[in-house]
Design an enzyme around this catalytic site. Structure first.
Site, short mmCIF file in Angstrom:
data_model
loop_
_atom_site.label_atom_id
_atom_site.label_comp_id
_atom_site.label_asym_id
_atom_site.label_seq_id
_atom_site.Cartn_x
_atom_site.Cartn_y
_atom_site.Cartn_z
CD GLU A 1 22.03 -45.92 -11.15
OE1 GLU A 1 21.80 -45.35 -10.02
OE2 GLU A 1 21.74 -47.14 -11.58
CE LYS B 1 18.53 -51.42 -3.73
NZ LYS B 1 19.71 -50.74 -4.48
NE ARG C 1 15.17 -47.79 -2.66
CZ ARG C 1 16.63 -47.63 -2.62
NH1 ARG C 1 17.30 -46.41 -3.40
NH2 ARG C 1 17.47 -48.16 -1.87
#
Length: 373
Positions: free
Chosen positions: A264, A231, A132
């Site tokens: 989220e 991220k 990721r």
């Protein structure tokens, strides 16, 4: 503050600072005061180190500053004096771990990161986290200066240097030193930083009794602005939502996307159970591609609970039978109330409890071994 006591290496480090007569395992006054100066304020009350006083050894609680001033070593002061931080292939003490003030990671939040858990001498889902990281870096056109295998080994070695078997690892890659302008092409030498320590996002009581959360006004980033799948070091969107939650008296908050669907929470993915089926927002809604989210979906399948990923509204959350949050730092946290609406019977549900147990069992046997074979 971490849930661990002052370690011997902290005391040894304090002796090196020139206070050998006042620092010892049964004399924590000077250690407490010095650690207080280093680690600063914490708004929560904590327990004091039992051996810091012979009177009522396990019964002291209070704010760390008060405890320190009275000669008590608060439980949970992190052993940062002995920490070794990885920066670009070298290890530095916590005091000497530095990057340039012109690094665009600092100036503009230009960079990517991962949070990784260590359990029982293993790094849980390390490969998936590094995968990721590379995806995030590719999305922002950041060329990582290390290979996948090199990053994995550097992360493992950082844990070895810090003698960490259980904890939390923060892997950061910044754009590197640049000018005061935005242009990333004028940056050089991306900084790879690995910190191995501890983390506790929520009080232990919330894992037993369940958490109450609230929906906030801050909207999740639009995909065409800053894609939530990245991220990145720019976490201000999440931070602003977290501030709203804290002001309202809550630990965590639900974020909606620009269409009003559930995306989220500020640091976690969200799941709800309704009529024997599990639901979680799709990645297209603005949900992070959570590593623990994926693990939860796999564990639910093993438990025979089907999972769907439809667009969800607050109405769906309010009428859920069960609810829990997932995240690397948070693990699996039961939710018992959302916007003052009680979820189920107001207690962690049976499927949630099974998930918590299954997750903890998995972390005992899964992951890359920290110790060299």
């Amino acid at each position: 503050l971490r849930g661990e006591q002052l370690e011997r290496r902290d005391l040894a480090a304090l002796r090196e600072l020139g206070e050998p007569d006042d620092v010892g395992e049964d004399n924590g006054g000077q250690a407490a005061r010095m650690l207080w100066c280093i680690h600063g304020n914490c708004p929560r009350t904590v327990a004091a180190w039992p051996s810091a006083s012979k009177q009522n050894p396990a019964g002291k609680r209070g704010f760390p500053c008060v405890l320190a001033k009275r000669g008590w070593v608060p439980v949970g002061f992190p052993p940062l004096l002995g920490m070794k931080v990885y920066i670009n292939g070298k290890f530095y003490s916590e005091q000497n771990a530095k990057v340039s003030v012109f690094d665009h990671g600092l100036l503009y939040g230009d960079g990517v990161f991962e949070g990784i858990r260590a359990y029982h001498g293993r790094l849980f889902k390390l490969k998936e986290h590094i995968d990721r990281l590379f995806c995030s870096a590719k999305a922002i056109l950041l060329d990582l200066p290390m290979t996948h295998a090199e990053l994995m080994e550097a992360t493992l070695e950082t844990c070895r240097r810090n003698k960490l078997n259980d904890g939390y690892i923060r892997l950061v890659v910044t754009r590197g030193r640049g000018t005061l302008g935005l242009n990333p092409n004028r940056c050089s030498d991306p900084q790879v930083i690995i910190i191995a320590g501890k983390i506790q996002l929520y009080p232990p009581s919330l894992y037993k009794k369940g958490m109450e959360i609230v929906t906030v006004a801050t909207t999740r980033n639009h995909h065409n602005a800053l894609n939530p799948a990245i991220k990145s070091l720019n976490y201000l969107n999440n931070i602003m939502a977290k501030i709203e939650a804290n002001i309202a008296g809550y630990e965590e908050a639900i974020m909606l996307n620009t269409e009003g669907y559930v995306a989220e929470c500020t640091g976690d993915n969200i799941f709800i159970l309704k009529d024997g089926r599990m639901f979680t927002p799709p990645l297209s809604s603005g949900a992070l591609h959570g590593i623990t989210r994926g693990t939860a979906i796999d564990l639910l399948a093993e438990l025979g609970v089907p999972t769907s990923e439809p667009n969800m509204t607050r109405y769906d959350l309010f009428n859920a039978d069960e609810c829990f949050l997932t995240g690397t730092g948070a693990e699996i946290v039961p939710v018992v109330k959302i916007d003052q609406r009680v979820i189920g019977n107001g207690k962690p549900g049976p499927v949630t409890k099974k998930m918590v147990k299954a997750y903890h069992e998995l972390t005992k046997v899964s992951g890359e071994r920290i110790a060299k074979r």
